[in-house]
Design a protein around this motif. Structure first.
Motif, PDB file in Angstrom:
ATOM      1  N   ARG A 376       0.817  -1.337  -0.081  1.00  0.00           N
ATOM      2  CA  ARG A 376       0.008  -0.056  -0.069  1.00  0.00           C
ATOM      3  C   ARG A 376       0.870   1.282   0.124  1.00  0.00           C
ATOM      4  O   ARG A 376       2.004   1.043   0.639  1.00  0.00           O
ATOM      5  N   LEU A 378       0.875   5.733   0.523  1.00  0.00           N
ATOM      6  CA  LEU A 378       0.310   6.856   0.579  1.00  0.00           C
ATOM      7  C   LEU A 378      -0.293   7.620  -0.735  1.00  0.00           C
ATOM      8  O   LEU A 378       0.655   7.818  -1.390  1.00  0.00           O
ATOM      9  N   ASN A 398      -5.347   8.735   1.495  1.00  0.00           N
ATOM     10  CA  ASN A 398      -6.031   7.560   1.677  1.00  0.00           C
ATOM     11  C   ASN A 398      -5.945   7.076   2.908  1.00  0.00           C
ATOM     12  O   ASN A 398      -6.929   6.314   3.385  1.00  0.00           O
ATOM     13  N   ASP A 399      -4.770   6.952   3.584  1.00  0.00           N
ATOM     14  CA  ASP A 399      -4.651   6.263   5.017  1.00  0.00           C
ATOM     15  C   ASP A 399      -3.514   7.261   5.723  1.00  0.00           C
ATOM     16  O   ASP A 399      -2.222   7.035   5.345  1.00  0.00           O
ATOM     17  N   LYS A 400      -3.795   7.801   6.543  1.00  0.00           N
ATOM     18  CA  LYS A 400      -2.748   8.560   7.162  1.00  0.00           C
ATOM     19  C   LYS A 400      -1.798   7.618   8.046  1.00  0.00           C
ATOM     20  O   LYS A 400      -0.515   8.181   8.633  1.00  0.00           O
ATOM     21  N   GLY A 401      -2.200   6.637   8.284  1.00  0.00           N
ATOM     22  CA  GLY A 401      -1.095   5.578   8.780  1.00  0.00           C
ATOM     23  C   GLY A 401       0.037   5.273   8.031  1.00  0.00           C
ATOM     24  O   GLY A 401       1.038   4.663   8.456  1.00  0.00           O
ATOM     25  N   LEU A 402      -0.015   5.388   6.832  1.00  0.00           N
ATOM     26  CA  LEU A 402       0.994   5.265   5.862  1.00  0.00           C
ATOM     27  C   LEU A 402       2.011   6.351   5.659  1.00  0.00           C
ATOM     28  O   LEU A 402       2.994   6.285   5.158  1.00  0.00           O
ATOM     29  N   ASN A 432      -7.809  11.256   6.949  1.00  0.00           N
ATOM     30  CA  ASN A 432      -8.458  10.438   6.088  1.00  0.00           C
ATOM     31  C   ASN A 432      -9.837  10.959   5.653  1.00  0.00           C
ATOM     32  O   ASN A 432     -10.281  11.866   6.347  1.00  0.00           O
ATOM     33  N   LYS A 433     -10.575  10.723   4.381  1.00  0.00           N
ATOM     34  CA  LYS A 433     -11.947  10.886   3.963  1.00  0.00           C
ATOM     35  C   LYS A 433     -12.916  10.417   5.233  1.00  0.00           C
ATOM     36  O   LYS A 433     -12.936   9.337   5.826  1.00  0.00           O
ATOM     37  N   GLU A 435     -13.257  11.456   8.175  1.00  0.00           N
ATOM     38  CA  GLU A 435     -12.463  11.214   9.479  1.00  0.00           C
ATOM     39  C   GLU A 435     -13.258  11.626  10.682  1.00  0.00           C
ATOM     40  O   GLU A 435     -13.766  12.863  10.534  1.00  0.00           O
ATOM     41  N   ASP A 439     -10.309  12.189  15.661  1.00  0.00           N
ATOM     42  CA  ASP A 439      -9.125  11.228  15.435  1.00  0.00           C
ATOM     43  C   ASP A 439      -7.962  11.940  15.403  1.00  0.00           C
ATOM     44  O   ASP A 439      -7.810  13.233  15.019  1.00  0.00           O
TER      45      ASP A 439
END
Length: 440
Positions: A376, A378, A398-402, A432-433, A435, A439
């Protein structure tokens, strides 16, 4: 603006609550008790109301190894606060430590709200009865981890606060002159103001006990300069008056737009100078570095090259600051200071067009994509500036964890390469979208 302070014994979730309410990962979170040692500051906005939030280290009065510095930092935060949030662990029984902290808080005569954390669902509400004997009139159960009842907590905190339409910003550049004792802060303020005896100047370290505000005019614009007490190492703060001098210096930092950090050319850079810079950074303030007592330096051309190398080595974490070399005593090069302060303030208050910002980030991603993680990668959909003082940029992804730390720094550097932001920190936030507001 009201100030709210989080206190409690170690590992009750204070730092997690702090991060959640300020919407930043500013406090370090760990299951190891005692990770938070110094106070951290942040601003919270809720329903057009704004307050300053302070996180403090866990108070463990029962421990034989308890660090007195942690207690001192908590006491300063409590002294500064209008409202105290006493955070307890609702999954555990009432402890002697909780009772001792209560005795300490009752002596303050301040408004205290007992926050019973880790009540993850309504079936655990009965656990709150364990804490009734502490005698608090205001109590609330929450779960930081599950985002439960945080709105209720914010409503309780802000019920008597006045509303703002936006986060209040100063219309006049306000800068504080900070540093350790006897580096020439008051002499520098006198030189800026052109008034020889505006502040008491002495070779006795610690002459200035309070923070002093002075409004003045420079190049037809109004400014406010704040002279502060010398900030001693925490281990050297013994008297109450010293603690409150430190408190007032920290308040001056919080209320400033720019922090002018003064270092003595005679003594050189020491570790505590870096700690003082970190106070300004933790408060997200613009910074100008001043090397004072330049009149005492021989062979100035060679010395300035050596000093610039030292600064680059010792202050690697703030490569964006401007450094001014001057003598407050002789006023040599004093004319270089105000332009540096104004430049830092302009950066601190700068608004950047969304189209320009997105062009910069689009080019940065084209040049260097984010590394993939478990197949995956970012994706950055859109960037906008969400605030000033300092500039804050919100990335829709798409994913702030990335977001890896190294890529965060890469994006920050690309913004700085293309946009003049000398002197100010900037904050990148990833969302993220769809969110949730709470968060991190």
């Amino acid at each position: 603006m009201k100030t709210v302070c989080l206190v409690g014994r170690p590992n009750t979730g204070k730092s997690s609550l702090f991060n959640r309410l300020i919407h930043e990962r500013k406090a370090i979170i760990s299951d190891v008790p005692g990770v938070t040692r110094d106070r951290l500051y942040g601003h919270v906005e809720y329903n057009n109301k704004v307050f300053t939030l302070i996180d403090t280290g866990g108070i463990d009065l029962e421990s034989a190894t308890f660090n007195e510095n942690i207690k001192m930092q908590a006491e300063i935060g409590i002294e500064e606060a209008d409202i105290i949030l006493f955070v307890v662990d609702g999954r555990e029984d009432l402890t002697l430590n909780d009772q001792q902290i209560t005795k300490m808080l009752m002596k303050t005569n301040k408004r205290v709200i007992l926050v019973i954390n880790k009540i993850d669902d309504p079936t655990l509400e009965d656990r709150s009865f364990n804490f009734y004997e502490l005698g608090y009139e205001e109590m609330i159960t929450i779960s930081v981890e599950h985002r439960r009842n945080l709105d209720g907590l914010l409503q309780l905190i802000t019920k008597d606060m006045e509303e703002y339409t936006t986060l209040p910003k100063s219309h006049v550049c306000r800068f504080s002159v900070i540093g350790r004792p006897n580096v020439g802060k008051s002499s520098l303020v006198n030189a800026i103001l052109g008034e020889e005896n505006r502040q008491i100047v002495s070779n006795i370290a610690g002459t200035t006990r309070d923070s002093n505000d002075t409004e003045f005019t420079y190049d037809h614009e109004k400014y406010v300069v704040v002279d502060t007490a010398g900030m001693r190492k925490k281990g050297k703060i013994y008297e109450n008056i010293e603690k409150y001098s430190l408190l007032r210096s920290l308040q001056a930092i919080e209320q400033s737009d720019v922090c002018v950090v003064v270092i003595s050319a005679e003594e050189g850079i020491i570790e505590h100078d870096k700690h003082i810079v970190e106070y300004a950074l933790e408060a997200h303030k613009a910074i100008v570095l001043v090397i004072n007592k330049w009149d005492l330096v021989d062979n100035k051309d060679e010395a300035i090259k050596e000093w610039k190398k030292k600064i680059a080595d010792e202050f690697q974490f703030i490569p964006y600051i401007e450094t001014v070399f001057l003598s407050a005593l002789t006023k040599n090069r004093i004319h270089t200071l105000m332009p540096a302060i104004i430049k830092a303030y302009d950066s601190y208050t700068k608004t950047i067009q969304t189209s320009i910002l997105n062009d910069v980030i689009r080019d940065a991603v084209a040049l260097h994509e984010a590394p993939s993680y478990r197949n995956r990668r970012l994706k950055i959909y859109f960037v906008r500036q969400s605030d000033t003082c300092p500039p804050k940029f919100q990335f829709n992804v798409n994913d702030k964890g990335l977001v890896h730390f190294s890529y965060y720094r890469y994006l920050e550097n690309k913004i700085r390469e293309n946009i003049d932001l000398v002197g100010t920190p900037i904050i990148l936030q990833f969302k993220n979208k769809n969110e949730d507001d709470y968060d991190e």
